[in-house]
Design a protein around this motif. Structure first.
Motif, short mmCIF file in Angstrom:
data_model
loop_
_atom_site.label_atom_id
_atom_site.label_comp_id
_atom_site.label_asym_id
_atom_site.label_seq_id
_atom_site.Cartn_x
_atom_site.Cartn_y
_atom_site.Cartn_z
N CYS A 92 3.32 22.39 48.11
CA CYS A 92 3.19 23.85 48.17
C CYS A 92 2.92 24.31 49.60
O CYS A 92 3.41 25.37 50.02
N MET A 93 2.15 23.52 50.36
CA MET A 93 1.95 23.82 51.78
C MET A 93 3.27 23.72 52.53
O MET A 93 3.53 24.47 53.48
N ARG A 128 -6.58 34.90 59.86
CA ARG A 128 -5.67 34.04 60.64
C ARG A 128 -5.26 32.78 59.86
O ARG A 128 -4.42 32.02 60.34
N PHE A 129 -5.87 32.56 58.68
CA PHE A 129 -5.55 31.38 57.87
C PHE A 129 -4.14 31.52 57.31
O PHE A 129 -3.78 32.57 56.77
N ARG A 130 -3.34 30.46 57.43
CA ARG A 130 -1.95 30.46 56.94
C ARG A 130 -1.07 31.50 57.63
O ARG A 130 -0.14 32.04 57.02
N THR A 131 -1.41 31.81 58.88
CA THR A 131 -0.53 32.64 59.71
C THR A 131 -0.12 31.81 60.92
O THR A 131 -0.65 30.72 61.15
N LYS A 132 0.77 32.36 61.72
CA LYS A 132 1.21 31.66 62.92
C LYS A 132 0.25 31.99 64.07
O LYS A 132 0.64 32.49 65.10
N ILE A 173 -5.11 24.46 60.03
CA ILE A 173 -3.72 24.70 60.49
C ILE A 173 -2.69 24.14 59.50
O ILE A 173 -1.51 24.46 59.60
N SER A 174 -3.15 23.32 58.54
CA SER A 174 -2.25 22.77 57.51
C SER A 174 -2.28 23.60 56.23
O SER A 174 -1.63 23.24 55.25
N GLY A 175 -3.07 24.68 56.21
CA GLY A 175 -3.10 25.57 55.05
C GLY A 175 -4.05 25.14 53.94
O GLY A 175 -4.13 25.80 52.91
N LEU A 176 -4.77 24.03 54.12
CA LEU A 176 -5.64 23.49 53.06
C LEU A 176 -7.00 24.18 53.05
O LEU A 176 -7.63 24.33 54.10
N PRO A 177 -7.50 24.54 51.87
CA PRO A 177 -8.77 25.29 51.79
C PRO A 177 -10.01 24.40 51.80
O PRO A 177 -10.94 24.65 51.06
#
Lengths: 258, 258
Positions: free
Chosen positions: A192-193, B24-28, B94-98
């Motif tokens: 999903c990532m 800024r999480f899950r953004t560029k 930066i990998s999108g993991l919470p």
């Protein structure tokens, strides 16, 4: 089935499953070990969630097939076959980590058509209705698109386990050592990532059909490529390589098969 | 400072940081590499979050000290010293993991007194006010307590990285191979899973003070033991072994030092 019908049913099945999984998350739920040697846990939550999903499908779509991790196959040569992993990432589930998910895939004539990954603790639903892929969460809904990263040396890789049998280890390490960053322990969340563009590569080995079925359409309709480590179909599990785009797929296959 | 005052301030500082991290999480967002060789990312979110935390402390408590990952030390020999890791788990971020978190610890005369781990995406706050440890989340607040598991062979272990230099690797592997299950890629989240009783052991190597300061009181006041791999203080980082209870700590130290 229309995309609208598929979406409605996938979400409904996930909502049924959530009632069995989320109340047992981070509790002392019963954990059994599937293996004599090693540890492959299954919980009451896995079994109960698959049961409610199967019952709902059998009642609504009596002609459809079902393949589930916990309760086996039913009418699996039907035109439409639902493929269920009630908790993908049971090891994360029993460790309290919010990176497990309920996976429900739909194959038509043996080909992945649609699928959903639902993480009820974070309230995220990554899904493909057969035409496009979406993330639905507390903040709204957005269309998913993979990253444009096409260079292995700049790519972020994920894999559930760092350790493999020797021959596989050498192939995985060749890819891992070429990447910018590798993260482990991610199960279905990794794909999903990838579909949402946060990372660029996923490489895993020894997957079952139900580990990957739901995720294939999500990745493909987000712009990604997903195959086995030889470039063939990943629809029956085995080795899996998921990439953000075609160029990265070619480059990653080269590393795995150098 | 009273426990009430400490709690109020820790939560306030985390709320300020959240405004810099979560959007800024899950953004560029801009990612820089701190290393010439290898990859140790720092983002705009890390820097901005530490800045707002430092500014608030300096304004409210001008006599207090500060040690932060991104912006260095200030008056560090003061009676009270705040120790800040604005994003622990920048690689997860930066990998999108919470599974990243904002860490804010408070030392009194060099000894860990209180601390908080805030994960804004999942809305979880694991904290210790100096007397007891709590989890505050969307579902309410509960007191934290470590597990009663006292046998290494039945324990779940977490570590951020699977790979270490050779001498360290052999020690880590002796512990890992003795455990029921090992999960990777967990950063500060691992210590919170330990404090809440979901897992039983955390072993890491090469940590900085700001990686562990906030977590020590959370674990200790939840009933756990946290030391380095020789059984000494973990308050300055280095090697860290966190265990659910005394018996498991003795057994795990034996594995690491066999």
């Amino acid at each position: 089935m229309t995309p609208q019908e598929i979406t409605t049913w996938m979400h409904h099945l996930c909502t049924l499953a959530e009632r069995e999984t989320l109340p047992r998350f981070r509790t002392k739920t019963q954990i059994d070990n599937k293996l004599d040697q090693g540890f492959d846990p299954v919980t009451e939550a896995d079994k109960a969630a698959e049961t409610v999903i199967r019952n709902a499908i059998m009642q609504q779509f009596p002609d459809h097939g079902i393949l589930g991790e916990e309760h086996g196959t039913h009418n699996e040569n039907a035109e439409y076959c639902w493929i269920i992993d009630p908790i993908d990432g049971t090891k994360a589930f029993i460790s309290g980590l919010p990176v497990w998910g309920t996976l429900i895939g739909l194959y038509k004539d043996g080909t992945p058509l649609a699928g959903i990954m639902h993480q009820p603790f974070t309230e995220e639903r990554y899904f493909c209705d057969g035409t496009a892929s979406y993330l639905k969460h507390a903040g709204g809904e957005k269309k998913l698109a993979t990253s444009g990263e096409n260079t292995v040396s700049q790519a972020i890789l994920m894999s559930t386990f760092p350790y493999f049998e020797d021959k596989v280890q050498a192939r995985f390490d060749a890819l891992r050592n070429a990447c910018k960053l590798t993260r482990y322990g991610t199960d279905c969340y990794a794909y999903c990532m990838l579909a949402s563009g946060s990372i660029d590569l996923v490489a895993e080995y020894g997957l079952a059909t139900y580990d990957i079925a739901a995720l294939i359409p999500i990745i493909e309709k987000a712009g990604g490529i997903i195959t086995n480590w030889e470039g063939g179909s990943a629809a029956q599990g085995g080795s899996v390589l998921a990439c953000a785009n075609k160029e990265l797929h070619i480059a990653a296959l080269e590393k795995l098969n150098a």
